[in-house]
Design an enzyme around this catalytic site. Structure first.
Site, PDB file in Angstrom:
ATOM      1  N   ARG A 109       0.821  -1.207   0.000  1.00 21.34           N
ATOM      2  CA  ARG A 109       0.000   0.000   0.000  1.00 21.34           C
ATOM      3  C   ARG A 109       0.859   1.263   0.000  1.00 21.34           C
ATOM      4  NH1 ARG A 109      -2.739   3.282   3.739  1.00 21.34           N
ATOM      5  NH2 ARG A 109      -1.763   2.307   5.544  1.00 21.34           N
ATOM      6  N   HIS A 110       0.398   2.277  -0.704  1.00 19.56           N
ATOM      7  CA  HIS A 110       1.060   3.583  -0.659  1.00 19.56           C
ATOM      8  C   HIS A 110       0.767   4.255   0.671  1.00 19.56           C
ATOM      9  CE1 HIS A 110       2.011   7.771  -1.600  1.00 19.56           C
ATOM     10  NE2 HIS A 110       2.739   7.303  -2.589  1.00 19.56           N
ATOM     11  N   PRO A 111       1.742   4.969   1.240  1.00 16.60           N
ATOM     12  CA  PRO A 111       1.515   5.542   2.577  1.00 16.60           C
ATOM     13  C   PRO A 111       0.489   6.666   2.629  1.00 16.60           C
ATOM     14  CG  PRO A 111       3.647   6.209   1.695  1.00 16.60           C
ATOM     15  CD  PRO A 111       3.113   5.155   0.780  1.00 16.60           C
ATOM     16  N   SER A 112       0.293   7.406   1.542  1.00 19.14           N
ATOM     17  CA  SER A 112      -0.563   8.588   1.670  1.00 19.14           C
ATOM     18  C   SER A 112      -1.526   8.792   0.508  1.00 19.14           C
ATOM     19  CB  SER A 112       0.298   9.840   1.866  1.00 19.14           C
ATOM     20  OG  SER A 112       1.288   9.936   0.880  1.00 19.14           O
TER      21      SER A 112
END
Lengths: 386, 386
Positions: free
Chosen positions: A232-235
């Site tokens: 998952r991408h953090p933001s």
């Protein structure tokens, strides 16, 4: 196309290459791929350490072969007076010296920046080391794994809630090789103005810090310790790998307009209207619920079917490829990113090509094989033997 | 030190920057950090998309701030005739144009390489896109996550036997930004010889292939599909993270001599004499047994104690740092790798510094804050407004 235009951009630049293993050889491969002449100086006692690193093809190291194409090789003993004279004559006409010994080794060998700069004022002198030429750790040895760990990259890579993982390629070395290439080229550009060479000091650990730019800024902004997040991408949400009926697909939606397109393409336009999914911050907060929604729908078709639907809808996506799938991918092939070089007893080895493409030069079709140890000795001694 | 020597290497180079989000802005940050003047052109409707990406400090994006220091900003509507004239006047004197729209967008806007090259023959025109300007996927959109998955990097990252993992930083974007920087500088060096600008075509997917150099060569040499290996190196042993009495330590031993030093330092010199551990290939084959041996001994002391012992023995090692540990590390601080920039209502944000260090220039102490949208409008219009 004129001959001039077709010339590779670094044609005419000569690099004396004292590097071994990966970070330095990756840097000098980049320079060689772009047209520089790279003279690889190897120790007479077996040459570059990576010649002993597997896997092997007919006794030749594929590790070495992957990153040493387009270079010349000569074995020189840097403690032997005659061999040092050969090296000095090379330096007198070269544009760049690159080395990746531990900090301090070149000085012990008598090749200090101050001395070489005084004698060869146009020479760019680039060093790649684990920790750089300054600072409390400067004398420490390092390798990729060490700087990936110390540099924080392992602490943010791996499954959510699981153990830290090493990046599956030696980004500690390759990253340093890339920043070193940038430093060397900057110094060559500055030399056009000043006529003088420059000292370039690349620390592998510094380069890991530079790659961590986003986790560092996030930590500074929020105080939260960045953790591994799996895929998952953090933001940004949804920016993740999702299960389909028969495999996995990555979907990368960076703004609200694209999220609307994704929901339409999935036949679930109503999701884009929900408050919990309406904005990037809202989707970040509700990423678990959104992933469950998306996978409940993605399970209805195969990865290939969703690829076709998402391509038509203009939603960024892609399958997760293994290395065999990557190597045989038609787009990767069309871009000239898989080269074949000779290895061992007339066999071919597939290696990654150069991603720096220029509009007016053809793909590097005439790639020269990695050198055997000392293969260019006679010719180089005739040129630099005095 | 003369003023001339203290000048940053790319002083005098002007970059017109049409890029957004990460790959392009990372590239132009590198150029700006090394002294180029970077004029960031933003769309008037909110500017760079990443201004909307969190986390935020007093409403300002830390994501944006991390990679846009040292740049000027002006908002221009690329479909407005007057604004296009401003852009054209910039291009008439600029050295470099960088854009990271999807392939084809610049052509639709009327800014083709052929046309701009005819009018501004010295201009270097660099494009960064998901898949490049050629090849079957050229029109597809992409993001970091997509190219990490398609490029094979996810397939080799993660725990052994577990799910693939994304690298914890956006190496799909940052990698492309680094290779783009190399391409731009190569083109500037070629221009010194030819007087002509060059087309640079960077594909994010190509850059992932380039980073996969070792897995590709291993697959080609052996036919084995590279897999995630947790923290272990694929072809060198011991090169791994090991549990100690109170945490973890990375030990990176690349040759037999170092392995002997490690065994001596652990008080287990006899291990180096065993056939199963005597050579790199033997240690690769018996890596599970060797890890068990090493951890049985490492459990006798703390990470800090082993660090002191291994440092004295000259064995490459390092602790696994989290981001807070990295940011406060004395060596990282001494190298100038943590900068502070202003954000929000007078707050300070810590960001990663530039790892390209030059011997004759001081650390970039006078870093300029990231621009607010359109902050340099009046000055830039006075200069380029016609």
């Amino acid at each position: 196309m004129s001959m001039e235009c077709a010339q590779l951009p670094l044609a005419g630049i000569t690099v004396v290459d004292l590097t071994r293993v990966l970070s330095g050889p990756y840097c000098t491969m980049m320079l060689a791929d772009m047209g520089a002449r790279v003279i690889k100086i190897e120790n007479p006692d077996g040459g570059d350490d990576s010649r002993q690193v597997g896997p092997f093809v007919d006794g030749e190291s594929a590790y070495f072969a992957s990153i040493n194409r387009n270079k010349e090789s000569i074995a020189l003993d840097l403690k032997d007076a005659g061999d040092r004279q050969v090296l000095e004559r090379m330096l007198a006409t070269a544009d760049v010296l690159v080395e990746n010994f531990r900090a301090g080794v070149m000085e012990k060998l008598g090749f200090t920046w101050e001395d070489l700069h005084a004698r060869y004022p146009r020479l760019v002198y680039a060093s790649i080391s684990g920790f750089g030429q300054t600072g409390p750790y400067r004398a420490r040895p390092a390798y990729d794994m060490v700087v990936q760990a110390m540099g924080g990259l392992m602490s943010v890579t791996g499954e959510a809630g699981g153990n830290p993982a090493r990046v599956g390629v030696s980004i500690g070395d390759i990253g340093a090789g890339l920043y070193a290439t940038i430093g060397i080229q900057s110094a060559l550009l500055k030399r056009v103005q000043t006529g003088l060479g420059e000292r370039v000091d690349i620390s592998m650990l510094d380069c890991q810090v530079a790659l961590l730019e986003n986790p560092i800024a996030r930590y500074s902004a929020t105080g939260g310790v960045p953790q591994p997040l799996g895929t998952r991408h953090p933001s940004i949400t949804p920016f993740d790998m999702f299960a389909t009926q028969d495999g996995f697909i990555v979907i990368a939606v960076g703004n609200d307009a694209l999220f609307g397109k994704l929901c339409d393409a999935l036949g679930r336009s109503e999701w884009a209207q929900e408050d919990r999914f309406a904005t990037v911050p809202a989707r970040n907060e509700h990423h678990v619920a959104l992933k469950a929604c998306l996978e409940s729908r993605l399970a209805d078709a195969t990865t290939a079917e969703w690829e076709a639907i998402l391509e038509a809808a203009g939603v960024p996506h892609g399958p997760m490829n293994t290395v065999p799938q990557l190597v045989s991918n038609p787009h990767v092939r069309a871009r000239g990113m898989i080269l074949e070089i000779g290895i061992g007893d007339g066999k071919a080895l597939q290696v990654a090509g150069n991603p720096v493409k220029f509009g007016s030069t053809e793909a590097l079709s005439g790639v020269r094989n990695p050198p055997s140890l000392d293969q260019d000795r006679d010719r180089l001694l005739a040129e630099f033997g005095g």
